[in-house]
Scaffold this active site. Structure first.
Site, PDB file in Angstrom:
ATOM      1  N   THR A  48     -24.167 -19.271  31.494  1.00 49.11           N
ATOM      2  CA  THR A  48     -23.612 -19.105  30.127  1.00 49.11           C
ATOM      3  C   THR A  48     -22.146 -18.880  30.281  1.00 49.11           C
ATOM      4  O   THR A  48     -21.634 -17.804  30.054  1.00 49.11           O
ATOM      5  CB  THR A  48     -24.130 -17.900  29.369  1.00 49.11           C
ATOM      6  OG1 THR A  48     -25.490 -18.061  29.136  1.00 49.11           O
ATOM      7  CG2 THR A  48     -23.488 -17.813  27.978  1.00 49.11           C
ATOM      8  N   THR A  62     -31.687  -6.103  21.191  1.00 51.50           N
ATOM      9  CA  THR A  62     -32.148  -4.996  20.336  1.00 51.50           C
ATOM     10  C   THR A  62     -31.063  -3.954  20.128  1.00 51.50           C
ATOM     11  O   THR A  62     -29.991  -4.041  20.700  1.00 51.50           O
ATOM     12  CB  THR A  62     -33.395  -4.329  20.951  1.00 51.50           C
ATOM     13  OG1 THR A  62     -33.144  -4.080  22.323  1.00 51.50           O
ATOM     14  CG2 THR A  62     -34.570  -5.235  20.780  1.00 51.50           C
ATOM     15  N   THR A 110     -18.997 -12.470  24.593  1.00 52.13           N
ATOM     16  CA  THR A 110     -20.266 -11.824  24.210  1.00 52.13           C
ATOM     17  C   THR A 110     -20.336 -10.460  24.899  1.00 52.13           C
ATOM     18  O   THR A 110     -19.835  -9.475  24.353  1.00 52.13           O
ATOM     19  CB  THR A 110     -21.482 -12.715  24.544  1.00 52.13           C
ATOM     20  OG1 THR A 110     -21.461 -13.045  25.930  1.00 52.13           O
ATOM     21  CG2 THR A 110     -21.487 -13.969  23.696  1.00 52.13           C
ATOM     22  N   LYS A 117     -15.429 -17.349  29.377  1.00 57.35           N
ATOM     23  CA  LYS A 117     -16.281 -16.205  29.097  1.00 57.35           C
ATOM     24  C   LYS A 117     -17.414 -16.162  30.119  1.00 57.35           C
ATOM     25  O   LYS A 117     -17.831 -17.189  30.630  1.00 57.35           O
ATOM     26  CB  LYS A 117     -16.859 -16.280  27.688  1.00 57.35           C
ATOM     27  CG  LYS A 117     -17.984 -17.297  27.531  1.00 57.35           C
ATOM     28  CD  LYS A 117     -18.888 -16.979  26.349  1.00 57.35           C
ATOM     29  CE  LYS A 117     -19.627 -15.700  26.534  1.00 57.35           C
ATOM     30  NZ  LYS A 117     -20.863 -15.801  27.330  1.00 57.35           N
ATOM     31  N   GLU A 154     -22.213  -8.758  34.535  1.00 59.77           N
ATOM     32  CA  GLU A 154     -22.841  -7.654  33.813  1.00 59.77           C
ATOM     33  C   GLU A 154     -23.161  -6.497  34.759  1.00 59.77           C
ATOM     34  O   GLU A 154     -23.942  -6.634  35.678  1.00 59.77           O
ATOM     35  CB  GLU A 154     -24.086  -8.158  33.068  1.00 59.77           C
ATOM     36  CG  GLU A 154     -23.689  -9.017  31.886  1.00 59.77           C
ATOM     37  CD  GLU A 154     -24.843  -9.726  31.193  1.00 59.77           C
ATOM     38  OE1 GLU A 154     -24.630 -10.203  30.081  1.00 59.77           O
ATOM     39  OE2 GLU A 154     -25.924  -9.795  31.775  1.00 59.77           O
TER      40      GLU A 154
END
Lengths: 403, 403
Positions: free
Chosen positions: A188, A403, A151, A177, A275
């Site tokens: 996740t 978004t 992702t 992942k 991230e």
């Protein structure tokens, strides 16, 4: 002795994989993947502890309880979480469709999903994608499969090793992942491990439990534990080793060591790709009364936004580390606590070492990999946790995700 | 009936204050402050639960146990935490110096410090500052005192109210500082409250405990609980009301209500000034089996970096809210959980309401103040927590704090 090899999750004998673009993700890259063992397996899996568990996890828990999973079907781009009864039906349909195409029972298929929560799966795209992936299964499909689980990951996470058991060459490989919602109990995080070792199902489960506890459950990116975490291992016995049937055996120890290596390497790769991460932090807590104390102190440091932003900014504000230990709940006394960053001792018996070299500390903090060691002075237990820093980029990625 | 008044913490009768620049902070603003009651008081205080407790908290805990604190001396720019025996000596010296100048016993002085951890106090500057502040005490010194407790705060936090007890006009006023390390159990939060009400010390302590539990302990900026948190209230009886001596009395209830109002208002101001905050989030958890479940679910939402960055980015990624509830530890079942953001229902019985208006949700998320309501469907208990979002600015402030 472990030797690094190429070939990814299809390096172990008897495994095929495929990844296709079914149109769930907007960016045109693979979003449906299948891993398949051409022969029966022993299988084990661990799932998220989040109570808001996603539909595919519910379905996979049932399947894994039979211990005979031969195929894993996974989609990215949609987590199929908080999707009610429809979500459950959709997850079952994914398993059923895959089973049908591969001539398996539904309980031989594990289902996993990752992506946005609360959105239903586009099932027409998903079933078409599963058909396409099943038709594409091959021993060269592991890279496409690996793409299909990504992702916000910025690089693929994979490793493979060879070792011998009783003179037979055996292989083990894994993929994973990240990269957000990473916190103990697997966040996740999806990770799938294949091996051609022959091992009794209960021992495989025991080995996975222990390996997960010391790898995936020792990392934190942001303290958020997701709804979809799954780590699964399939062992199909194609290496021809003598079945591993006793936990005390040398063969079990060697297999465990290989599995542990794969899990730790993948877990660390997940953190490195956290991230927005610019730093890789290894947090060692030693001198704890119990492992639980060491882990909770290390995790408090790993989760503290103040610690994580200080490392991002290379700001030698080490008081925040002791502060996090203080509220962690671990058994601790300030005047017995010491702290080192890299090889520089900063705190002894709870107070700053007079005149330690700030310039040296800044130099250590400028590195990409940094070790933090806290000794609680309470006992002999220790734990190591891996985490990353908090950057502008983390805020940006997570402020703009859907978004 | 509470009426808002001006005059800050010296509005209640018999209180003086002062703030001076002693040179601890580099920016030239006030860094030593004193609050002083000209007459004896009843006093109560609550302190951090962090085990790495700062020296001034150790000294103040002893002082407050006597219940007779008449002066509060505070410095900003240095937390005097993790400073060993020297730190403890320094904190005692601050109390002793203040007591000497004001002709008090040492146990009548409460000491508080805020700023960087691990650095010793520059005691020559501190003692000179205390002398200067003691000489400057006046009924107009409250603004300088308020400046003296600020660190990364971007605005001063103060409120004052008048009410009547048995026909006598009474006043209560408070000040607070934030703005990072804010988490339950009061974080790097200093708050000082003055009142001219006459109240028995044990009842004052009881009222403060309850008010703190529902105000300062219900806010979170970043999940970090600091080493120095202190909230103290001094009640000097100068209003001339009949001594409040029973918890069941009407007078006690009215005083408690005033105290609660001051604490909640200041706690919310701390959140509004959270480091880098662009949003004020009110998180209501209802339908919980117990208050503890409601609070822990609300706090998990308030602490989640994924939720906080989503609100910063106005990204309607509501699944992260349910995800946080799921790992909070609160008793919860997905299929009984509902969620509203503002007045828009997003989730009913654990799954997204089909076709809710995304445009409306984006409009709600664009506001500065946003309410999030989760109903767990488990019982009748509820809790409200206040927090802010996570922005680029948070990362910037905390990556560059000491440098």
């Amino acid at each position: 002795m472990l030797t690094k090899i190429t070939g990814g999750i299809t390096a172990p004998q008897g495994f095929k994989a495929a990844g296709v673009h079914a149109g769930i993700k907007k960016n045109g890259i693979e979003d449906i993947g299948i891993i398949y063992s051409t022969v029966p397996t022993a299988a084990a899996a661990k799932f998220t502890t989040n109570k808001m568990v996603a539909a595919p996890v519910l379905v996979s828990r049932e399947a894994v309880s039979q211990g005979k999973v031969r195929a894993i079907v996974v989609n990215s781009g949609c987590a199929n979480a908080c999707t009610g009864n429809q979500g459950l039906t959709d997850a079952r349909t994914m398993a059923h469709k895959t089973a049908e195409l591969l001539n398996l029972n539904d309980y031989e298929v594990l289902v996993a999903s990752t992506g946005v929560i609360g959105v239903p799966l586009p099932m027409d795209k998903v079933t078409a994608g599963i058909s396409q992936a099943a038709a594409a299964l091959s021993e060269n499909g592991y890279e496409a499969m690996l793409s299909a689980i990504m992702t916000t990951d910025t690089f693929p996470k994979s490793c493979a090793y060879e070792f011998t058991l009783g003179g037979k060459p055996c292989k083990i490989a894994g993929i994973a992942k990240g990269a957000g919602m990473i916190h103990p109990n697997m966040a996740t995080m999806l990770s799938f491990i294949t091996t051609d070792v022959a091992i009794a199902p209960d021992l495989l489960n025991q080995a996975l439990s222990q390996a997960v506890e010391l790898s995936y459950n020792m990392i934190s990116v942001d303290g958020d534990t997701s709804t979809n975490d799954t780590v699964a291992v399939l062992a199909n016995g194609q290496a021809g080793n003598k079945l591993i049937a006793a936990a005390g055996s040398q063969d079990y120890q060697e297999f465990y060591s290989a599995l542990q290596t794969v899990c730790t390497e993948l877990a660390q790769l997940v953190v490195r790709d956290g991230e927005g991460a610019t730093k890789f932090l290894e947090i060692n807590v030693t001198g704890a009364a119990h492992f639980a104390d060491a882990k909770c102190a290390a995790m408090a440091i790993a989760k503290s936004p103040l610690v994580k932003t200080a490392f991002f900014g290379q700001d030698p504000n080490w008081g925040r580390i002791l502060c996090a230990v203080g509220y962690s709940g671990a058994k601790t006394q300030l005047d017995k606590t010491s702290l080192a960053i890299g090889d520089l001792t900063i705190v002894v018996d709870g107070h700053g070492v007079a005149g330690f070299e700030t310039a040296k500390l800044k130099e250590i903090m400028a590195a990409k990999d940094i070790a933090i060691t806290v000794n609680l002075g309470q006992g002999e237990a220790a734990a190591t946790v891996w985490t990353c820093d908090f950057s502008y980029e983390y805020v940006k990625i997570n402020g703009e995700y859907t978004t």
